[in-house]
Write a protein that holds these residues in place. Structure first.
Motif, PDB file in Angstrom:
ATOM      1  N   HIS A 133       0.801  -1.220   0.000  1.00  0.00           N
ATOM      2  CA  HIS A 133       0.000   0.000   0.000  1.00  0.00           C
ATOM      3  C   HIS A 133       0.842   1.281   0.000  1.00  0.00           C
ATOM      4  N   GLN A 134       2.154   1.168   0.166  1.00  0.00           N
ATOM      5  CA  GLN A 134       2.999   2.352   0.209  1.00  0.00           C
ATOM      6  C   GLN A 134       3.119   2.983  -1.178  1.00  0.00           C
ATOM      7  N   ASP A 135       3.360   4.285  -1.183  1.00  0.00           N
ATOM      8  CA  ASP A 135       3.503   5.037  -2.422  1.00  0.00           C
ATOM      9  C   ASP A 135       4.736   4.548  -3.182  1.00  0.00           C
ATOM     10  N   PRO A 136       4.552   4.043  -4.412  1.00  0.00           N
ATOM     11  CA  PRO A 136       5.692   3.518  -5.173  1.00  0.00           C
ATOM     12  C   PRO A 136       6.781   4.563  -5.416  1.00  0.00           C
ATOM     13  N   ALA A 137       6.402   5.809  -5.602  1.00  0.00           N
ATOM     14  CA  ALA A 137       7.404   6.861  -5.849  1.00  0.00           C
ATOM     15  C   ALA A 137       8.298   7.054  -4.618  1.00  0.00           C
ATOM     16  N   GLU A 138       7.694   7.044  -3.435  1.00  0.00           N
ATOM     17  CA  GLU A 138       8.482   7.180  -2.211  1.00  0.00           C
ATOM     18  C   GLU A 138       9.387   5.965  -2.008  1.00  0.00           C
ATOM     19  N   CYS A 139       8.865   4.791  -2.291  1.00  0.00           N
ATOM     20  CA  CYS A 139       9.664   3.565  -2.172  1.00  0.00           C
ATOM     21  C   CYS A 139      10.836   3.608  -3.139  1.00  0.00           C
ATOM     22  N   ALA A 140      10.576   4.023  -4.376  1.00  0.00           N
ATOM     23  CA  ALA A 140      11.636   4.099  -5.391  1.00  0.00           C
ATOM     24  C   ALA A 140      12.719   5.082  -4.968  1.00  0.00           C
ATOM     25  N   GLU A 141      12.323   6.210  -4.392  1.00  0.00           N
ATOM     26  CA  GLU A 141      13.319   7.176  -3.904  1.00  0.00           C
ATOM     27  C   GLU A 141      14.199   6.548  -2.842  1.00  0.00           C
ATOM     28  N   GLU A 142      13.600   5.807  -1.938  1.00  0.00           N
ATOM     29  CA  GLU A 142      14.361   5.160  -0.867  1.00  0.00           C
ATOM     30  C   GLU A 142      15.315   4.103  -1.434  1.00  0.00           C
ATOM     31  N   VAL A 143      14.843   3.335  -2.401  1.00  0.00           N
ATOM     32  CA  VAL A 143      15.694   2.321  -3.032  1.00  0.00           C
ATOM     33  C   VAL A 143      16.876   3.003  -3.730  1.00  0.00           C
ATOM     34  N   CYS A 144      16.594   4.019  -4.522  1.00  0.00           N
ATOM     35  CA  CYS A 144      17.657   4.718  -5.259  1.00  0.00           C
ATOM     36  C   CYS A 144      18.687   5.324  -4.311  1.00  0.00           C
ATOM     37  N   ALA A 145      18.214   5.932  -3.219  1.00  0.00           N
ATOM     38  CA  ALA A 145      19.129   6.526  -2.240  1.00  0.00           C
ATOM     39  C   ALA A 145      19.993   5.452  -1.583  1.00  0.00           C
ATOM     40  N   ALA A 146      19.383   4.324  -1.250  1.00  0.00           N
ATOM     41  CA  ALA A 146      20.139   3.246  -0.593  1.00  0.00           C
ATOM     42  C   ALA A 146      21.197   2.672  -1.525  1.00  0.00           C
ATOM     43  N   VAL A 147      20.821   2.397  -2.766  1.00  0.00           N
ATOM     44  CA  VAL A 147      21.779   1.826  -3.719  1.00  0.00           C
ATOM     45  C   VAL A 147      22.896   2.830  -3.999  1.00  0.00           C
ATOM     46  N   SER A 148      22.533   4.083  -4.223  1.00  0.00           N
ATOM     47  CA  SER A 148      23.548   5.110  -4.481  1.00  0.00           C
ATOM     48  C   SER A 148      24.468   5.284  -3.286  1.00  0.00           C
ATOM     49  N   GLY A 149      23.899   5.274  -2.084  1.00  0.00           N
ATOM     50  CA  GLY A 149      24.702   5.422  -0.874  1.00  0.00           C
ATOM     51  C   GLY A 149      25.674   4.283  -0.662  1.00  0.00           C
ATOM     52  N   ARG A 150      25.299   3.106  -1.082  1.00  0.00           N
ATOM     53  CA  ARG A 150      26.187   1.948  -0.896  1.00  0.00           C
ATOM     54  C   ARG A 150      27.203   1.800  -2.019  1.00  0.00           C
ATOM     55  N   LYS A 151      27.004   2.478  -3.131  1.00  0.00           N
ATOM     56  CA  LYS A 151      27.982   2.390  -4.225  1.00  0.00           C
ATOM     57  C   LYS A 151      29.339   2.900  -3.785  1.00  0.00           C
ATOM     58  N   GLY A 152      29.364   3.907  -2.946  1.00  0.00           N
ATOM     59  CA  GLY A 152      30.629   4.423  -2.431  1.00  0.00           C
ATOM     60  C   GLY A 152      31.338   3.437  -1.524  1.00  0.00           C
ATOM     61  N   ASN A 153      30.592   2.499  -0.949  1.00  0.00           N
ATOM     62  CA  ASN A 153      31.150   1.494  -0.038  1.00  0.00           C
ATOM     63  C   ASN A 153      31.410   0.166  -0.733  1.00  0.00           C
ATOM     64  N   LYS A 154      31.228   0.138  -2.057  1.00  0.00           N
ATOM     65  CA  LYS A 154      31.288  -1.133  -2.780  1.00  0.00           C
ATOM     66  C   LYS A 154      32.602  -1.877  -2.529  1.00  0.00           C
ATOM     67  N   GLY A 155      33.716  -1.190  -2.596  1.00  0.00           N
ATOM     68  CA  GLY A 155      35.003  -1.856  -2.385  1.00  0.00           C
ATOM     69  C   GLY A 155      35.094  -2.448  -0.993  1.00  0.00           C
ATOM     70  N   ARG A 156      34.654  -1.687   0.005  1.00  0.00           N
ATOM     71  CA  ARG A 156      34.700  -2.170   1.378  1.00  0.00           C
ATOM     72  C   ARG A 156      33.798  -3.384   1.562  1.00  0.00           C
ATOM     73  N   LEU A 157      32.632  -3.375   0.935  1.00  0.00           N
ATOM     74  CA  LEU A 157      31.734  -4.518   1.071  1.00  0.00           C
ATOM     75  C   LEU A 157      32.356  -5.782   0.488  1.00  0.00           C
ATOM     76  N   ARG A 158      33.009  -5.637  -0.639  1.00  0.00           N
ATOM     77  CA  ARG A 158      33.600  -6.822  -1.278  1.00  0.00           C
ATOM     78  C   ARG A 158      34.795  -7.339  -0.512  1.00  0.00           C
ATOM     79  N   SER A 159      35.462  -6.483   0.229  1.00  0.00           N
ATOM     80  CA  SER A 159      36.670  -6.910   0.932  1.00  0.00           C
ATOM     81  C   SER A 159      36.369  -7.613   2.255  1.00  0.00           C
ATOM     82  N   THR A 160      35.088  -7.757   2.615  1.00  0.00           N
ATOM     83  CA  THR A 160      34.752  -8.402   3.885  1.00  0.00           C
ATOM     84  C   THR A 160      34.980  -9.907   3.850  1.00  0.00           C
ATOM     85  N   GLY A 161      35.213 -10.467   2.658  1.00  0.00           N
ATOM     86  CA  GLY A 161      35.459 -11.896   2.558  1.00  0.00           C
ATOM     87  C   GLY A 161      34.213 -12.732   2.534  1.00  0.00           C
ATOM     88  N   ARG A 162      33.061 -12.091   2.476  1.00  0.00           N
ATOM     89  CA  ARG A 162      31.804 -12.838   2.464  1.00  0.00           C
ATOM     90  C   ARG A 162      31.291 -13.032   1.085  1.00  0.00           C
TER      91      ARG A 162
END
Length: 162
Positions: A133-162
């Motif tokens: 029931h949530q507004d798809p536009a608001e959900c999409a904004e949250e998804v885009c912000a989360a993915v964009s925010g984690r792109k800067g951490n991509k190298g660190r995430l991959r180096s965790t060995g998991r």
């Protein structure tokens, strides 16, 4: 073996069936487990924003559960939960027919959702859950912000060995 169908007299649900009536069984069999309207709306908006993802994919190898959208490189898993099937605190209304079955079923879904969230978090994933029931536009904004925010951490995430 009986050739009776739900529309014919003498029809009975299969042994151990959750169906309380032929009409209920027919309705429940028609429910989608992917490509629902809320999922499609969210996917369309996220795609239009330039993000690419896998659909109905397992975030972890060997995991039996699938996320609605998976952003593998940034480890973001998105779920769009149906209000009935996942026990929305705002919209879930327990069925009056066969209440014990539905209490167990919906409760099990909710427990499995929490287990999935915990397992993915242990592996370094960010889990985003939205209600249908949530507004798809608001959900999409949250998804885009989360993915964009984690792109800067991509190298660190991959180096965790998991």
């Amino acid at each position: 073996m009986s050739s009776d169908t739900p529309e014919q007299p003498g029809w009975a649900p299969p042994e151990g069936s959750w169906a309380s009536s032929p009409a209920n069984r027919k309705s429940m069999l028609g429910n989608r487990n992917r490509d629902t309207k809320p999922e499609l709306l969210l996917r369309r908006l996220v795609h239009a924003a330039g993000l690419r993802y896998r659909v109905a994919a397992k975030p972890l190898p060997g995991m039996r559960r699938t996320a609605d959208l998976v952003f593998g490189p940034t480890r973001v898993a998105v779920f769009v939960d149906g209000c009935f099937w996942h026990g929305c605190p705002e919209h879930f209304v327990p069925p009056k027919t066969n209440p014990e079955y539905w209490e167990k079923k919906i409760g099990g879904n909710m427990r499995r959702d929490r287990e999935t969230d915990a397992r993915l978090a242990e592996e370094g994933w960010l889990v985003l859950r939205f209600w249908e029931h949530q507004d798809p536009a608001e959900c999409a904004e949250e998804v885009c912000a989360a993915v964009s925010g984690r792109k800067g951490n991509k190298g660190r995430l991959r180096s965790t060995g998991r």
